[in-house]
Write an enzyme that holds these catalytic residues in place. Sequence first.
Site, mmCIF file in Angstrom:
data_model
loop_
_atom_site.group_PDB
_atom_site.id
_atom_site.type_symbol
_atom_site.label_atom_id
_atom_site.label_comp_id
_atom_site.label_asym_id
_atom_site.label_seq_id
_atom_site.Cartn_x
_atom_site.Cartn_y
_atom_site.Cartn_z
ATOM 1 C CB SER A 142 9.590 -41.878 -5.844
ATOM 2 O OG SER A 142 8.458 -41.055 -5.683
ATOM 3 N N GLY A 169 9.112 -39.841 -0.801
ATOM 4 C CA GLY A 169 7.816 -39.924 -0.127
ATOM 5 C C GLY A 169 7.821 -38.945 1.027
ATOM 6 C CG HIS A 219 -14.517 -9.555 5.677
ATOM 7 N ND1 HIS A 219 -14.911 -10.840 6.013
ATOM 8 C CD2 HIS A 219 -13.200 -9.484 5.933
ATOM 9 C CE1 HIS A 219 -13.867 -11.493 6.469
ATOM 10 N NE2 HIS A 219 -12.811 -10.705 6.441
ATOM 11 C CG MET A 266 -2.861 -7.255 9.636
ATOM 12 S SD MET A 266 -1.216 -6.877 9.066
ATOM 13 C CE MET A 266 -1.497 -6.618 7.329
ATOM 14 C CE1 TYR A 275 7.800 -38.570 -10.086
ATOM 15 C CE2 TYR A 275 9.744 -39.157 -11.348
ATOM 16 C CZ TYR A 275 8.817 -39.459 -10.367
ATOM 17 O OH TYR A 275 8.894 -40.637 -9.662
ATOM 18 C CB CYS A 288 5.147 -39.621 -5.053
ATOM 19 S SG CYS A 288 5.866 -40.705 -3.815
ATOM 20 N NE ARG A 324 -7.546 2.882 5.016
ATOM 21 C CZ ARG A 324 -8.034 4.103 4.833
ATOM 22 N NH1 ARG A 324 -7.223 5.130 4.799
ATOM 23 N NH2 ARG A 324 -9.336 4.288 4.694
ATOM 24 N NE ARG A 341 -6.477 -4.059 -1.861
ATOM 25 C CZ ARG A 341 -6.889 -4.167 -0.603
ATOM 26 N NH1 ARG A 341 -6.023 -4.078 0.381
ATOM 27 N NH2 ARG A 341 -8.160 -4.367 -0.317
ATOM 28 C CE LYS A 386 -3.737 -0.387 2.394
ATOM 29 N NZ LYS A 386 -4.664 -0.488 3.540
ATOM 30 N N GLY A 417 -8.600 -7.172 5.004
ATOM 31 C CA GLY A 417 -9.399 -7.421 6.203
ATOM 32 C C GLY A 417 -8.687 -8.156 7.309
ATOM 33 C CG ASP A 462 5.644 -42.547 5.687
ATOM 34 O OD1 ASP A 462 4.687 -42.002 6.270
ATOM 35 O OD2 ASP A 462 5.647 -43.753 5.401
#
Length: 874
Positions: free
Chosen positions: A764, A766, A455, A104, A851, A831, A93, A337, A23, A102, A769
């Site tokens: 891969s 995980g 709001h 703060m 990937y 994954c 502000r 903004r 702002k 909305g 876990d």
Amino acid sequence: MSQKWVYMFKEGDPKNKNLLGGKGANLADMTQLGLPIPQGFIVTTEACTGYYDNGKKLTEEMEGQIRASLAELEALSGKKFGDNENPLLVSVRSGARVSMPGMMDTVLNLGLTDAAVEGLAKKTDNPRFAYDSYRRFIQMFSDVVMEIPKPRFEKIIDELKEEKGVKLDTDLTADDLKEMIVRYKALYKQEKGEEFPQDPELQLMESIKAVFRSWMNPRAIVYRRMHDYPASWGTAVNVQMMVFGNMGDTSGTGVAFTRNPSTGENKIYGEYLINAQGEDVVAGIRTPNPISQLAEDMPEVYAEFERIYTKLENHYCDMQDMEFTVEDKKLYFLQTRNGKRTAAAALKIAVDLVAEGKLTEEQAVLRVDPKQLDQLLHPMFDPKALKAAKVIGSALPASPGAAAGKVYFTAEDAKNAAAAGERVILVRLETSPEDIEGMAAAKGILTVRGGMTSHAAVVARGMGTCCVSGCGEVKINEEAKTFELAGTVYKEGDYISLDGSTGNIYGEDVATIEPEITGDFETLMVWADKVRTLKVRTNADTPKDAANAVRFGAEGIGLCRTEHMFFEEDRIMKVRKMIVAKEEAERRAALLELLPFQKQDFVGIYEAMESRPVTIRLLDPPLHEFLPHSDEDIAELAKAMGISFEELKATVESLHEFNPMMGHRGCRLAVSYPEIAEMQARAIIEAAIQVKKEKGFAIVPEIMIPLVGEKKELQFVKDIVVKTADAAIKEAGIELEYHVGTMIEIPRAALTADAIAEDAEFFSFGTNDLTQMTFGFSRDDAGKFLEDYYSKEIYEVDPFARLDQTGVGQLIQIAAEKGRKTRPDIKLGICGEHGGDPSSIEFCHKVGLNYVSCSPFRVPIARLAAAQSAIKNK
């Protein structure tokens, strides 16, 4: 050496949003563009972090610079702060580096005192306006700074209106407002044990501190967690000279967007109120007029408004969200903004701006928040069901999309019901920032009050939640937890449906259909795919999921969980037979019965994926998960299997584990029962052979061995897989390529990845876990205490939702580097759930993974996030 904590608008660097906040930077920019901006100064984000470092106190140096800037503002305005004749009033502000609508706090009309209000009344010759401004200030200061609940003041307003026999606040006279001020101040003294402060400088310093404090309020913390914004950013504070929209019928205030934030249509969109202040529009207390009305009420003002908003959009090359005030026919812009918008609008605006020559394709790709796409990837109302459904009411279509669910009346109830698996519609008189968690949990929001820029509307659009606002016909009884509409009473738990695109409300559970990627969505995805280097796969266990993912652009399967196939009704009994078998021969017989089912599952998945890569994980969960646990269920199963209750009960108890996450599961099952891995490997390979022969698809199965922590474990299980696979291929007399790799989900595996890569052709990660093992807590139980960690500022985010790049990320990086050192061409993917999280995807890009894999509905999100990572990290 002293530090600069405060900047006048005219001296701020518009490019430095990190220091000045979004702002403040934009106000500095608008000042330099010569636009009509009420002048002021910015207390920086560094002052906010300094305030917290200093034990929640402003330093003397900060206060000195604030006083000096205030004196400069007095000189600019020709008014004096706290003066009895010509008082300078300011607004205070918040302004973080990103828009957090909305979340703060704000204080308006600051600088009014018992003496200054008389000066303002005399100077403006408008006592009603002066007392209205003072009562607003007392209420806001008491609420925001001194934490006296706002409803206590609202009660006084309602009582006074009833006494005077009026309906609207604007119907109260100057004398009525004087009486309100007396009652307000009495409430303040009763609550705080002292008189309302009459020192304007004290008011200012306390308000600045209150805005800094609001950076760490619960709703701001939740909002930051939802959007991945760190607490270390802090917020700036903007102190701005007040201009007044509540001076009578030639004044007003409004909010406007340069394009429609719901649809993206290139047409001005907004609302304004005559004789009001900005909070009246945003809070939804009064229902405003469309912006087109301003052209009729004040044509000259509207012409200037049109010229400025066009200039702003052209300057920022994006849709702008602007707040403006008209003070006695003089137009002021309070801020601008980049506006919050729905996903559909974001796509249309990005594509249109490229067509208009204002953005390049890559810039357009960066303009859309990947998380927003979630809105477009979930069901819409089925046209047939919609045709049959009866509309019971309609209001403003504040945020598009379709939502059906059970009615709940408080944010807390909505949150709890959603956590229990319910689809929730939150019904409120009006929403406030405190409702943020309930709004996030809801499928849709219905409010009685408020306009398109209230709001509820702004926050719902930002979240991608369907919202219908301003339905005045709804009569809510919050205590009884009911609402009435069209002569029918709806109780908590009753179904309703909302259409956020039309504003229609239905008193039933309307069926939905799956979405499609077409039009602007498809265009942006094509642009994204041109630049991304990271491939995107999906986690899918059924042909239907696999086909869905392909529709959304998946380039393969990164995780197919075979255990999900075992729970189906026609095979669970065979799995249980295998588990309770005492001898290997019995187990093999039961597995032989399972083989055709498992093989057919893989055939369906391969066909859906055509020739795309498919990674299949061998059985992972502990065996006890497949068995019943209550005596009643055990007795029923024992009877069906022809064994005694006691024998089956003993088996169930022998398989019980104190910590199943770290127990007899993953590759450990294959070490104990090699025949399970044999059957699965055979099903995977035989299915690939069948699809290659019948469909001609060149399937290359990737067989993933889970939960490896030791190289010898992997070698043992891999030998079984290879021996079985090679035998099946030889028997078929066909050439078929396949790979064997592992899931890196144990810290030891990451640390010894160079050794493991000698046998693994791919890794891969995980991360579900790996996160559990690294943090040492269970994902299923963490929810019980994570809220305490957020409130005590120990964690900012849920490490299961956003990858912990410092700890877990370091293990991924170590494993990737060590794995490549041993096997330069090793394929690396992720994954876990993090595969669909944009900030985690950027980390994967930087680490150089090949990937990411995520659920089917998150594939487009991952594609866009991968493209943005490639552009940002060129």
